[in-house]
Design a protein around this motif. Structure first.
Motif: not given
Length: 345
Positions: A232-234, A271-276, A313-314
């Protein structure tokens, strides 16, 4: 090992390829409809080890706008003229087929040829990618590769070049002339070439992912991610979508997280990237899957709209891309002009 695919497994395979699309690659509905004829099933799926490595192989995919395919449906045999041209140039019949792209609707494309070709479980990407010069055979500079594509009104273009970017640009121009969407076929390689220069087992992976997703679709998010082999990424609510000042095709989807954190999903055609909170959590070749938080529908980039509640999800990307620095540079964010987002595997 030879695997027999049944028609009843088609929805699970399609759902798996939707997951592997990472928000791109097009919805699988059109190909599911094209494969709806149950008389064409069961389909025999070969592993590379099941076939003579000297056998010639071709790869097929739809190129251009996948949205246009829904407005202007492909004909009954859209790839037939392209394969005919490839076989005339090659000088003999090509008996084996693989998919060019291992994510989105093109993951299913090789199954269209099962009545006349042996379908091998290999492809040239293992996930959705936007450009033809990202195909694994071209990344590894396998010699002798050529391609055919639609030019519109029955026309066929054949391209052979030592520069992968030339092939991408020429075919992209031809597809635009053809109306924005059409077919493409790669040839000039063998089953043996795929052993080293392709991603193996994507159809089997899609079937596994799709089956697991259907079984755990109503489970808690952490359990769903676990059965998919991901994390889970977020999760949260989309609050804004900002276009990149330097590239209007790049967007930052701002998500108000459930615990007050701020997420950003950086998208292009995938979707290329996920940032928190400003920290990079994942980026290509990791497969970033966005789901509707309520329905658990797998969302395309074009489905990300303000006020939608989503979960992210990653999934691990194909190991093939991490096999060398030369390979991975073709799929990390810097390949899309976003070098600051590299390293979130």
């Amino acid at each position: 090992m030879v695997r027999i695919l049944e028609h009843a497994q088609l929805p699970a395979i399609a759902r798996g390829f939707s997951l592997l699309g990472s928000g791109g690659g097009g919805t699988t509905t059109i190909l599911e409809l094209a494969l709806a004829d149950t008389s064409a099933w069961p389909i025999t799926l070969y592993d590379l080890a099941d076939l003579d490595p000297a056998l010639p192989c071709l790869g097929a995919a739809f190129v251009g706008s996948t949205m246009l395919l829904g407005e202007r449906l492909p004909g009954e045999a859209p790839f037939a003229p392209l394969i005919d041209a490839a076989e005339r140039w090659f000088g003999e019949r090509i008996p084996v087929v693989c998919s060019l792209e291992g994510g989105g609707l093109n993951g299913l494309t090789s199954l269209l040829f099962a009545s006349k070709h042996r379908v091998v479980d290999a492809d040239l990407t293992g996930r959705a990618v936007p450009d033809l010069d990202q195909m694994s055979l071209l990344v590894d500079h396998v010699p002798g590769i050529f391609a055919t594509c639609d030019t519109g009104v029955g026309g066929v273009l054949l391209v052979q070049t030592d520069r992968p970017i030339d092939l991408e640009r020429v075919i992209r121009s031809a597809v635009i002339q053809a109306g924005g969407a059409g077919g493409a076929v790669f040839a000039g390689f063998t089953v043996g070439d795929l052993a080293e220069h392709a991603i193996h087992g994507s159809i089997a992976r899609a079937l596994h992912l799709g089956t697991a997703f259907e079984a755990a679709a109503d489970a808690p998010l952490s359990e769903l991610a676990e059965v998919l082999g991901g994390r889970v990424l977020g999760q949260g609510r989309i609050m804004a979508i900002d276009l990149d000042a330097n590239d209007p095709h790049v967007s930052a989807v701002l998500v108000d997280g459930e615990a007050g954190e701020i997420h950003r999903i950086i998208t292009r055609s995938e979707s290329l990237a996920f940032i928190t909170d400003g920290l990079l959590q994942a980026s290509t070749p990791t497969i970033i899957v966005v789901l509707d938080a309520i329905s658990r529908d797998i969302l395309q980039v074009t489905d990300l709209t303000i006020a939608r509640n989503i979960t992210i999800i990653g999934l691990p990307g194909p190991d093939w891309w991490s096999g060398s620095a030369e390979r991975i540079r073709h799929v990390v964010p810097s390949a899309y002009g976003l070098a600051e987002l590299d390293g979130g595997i």
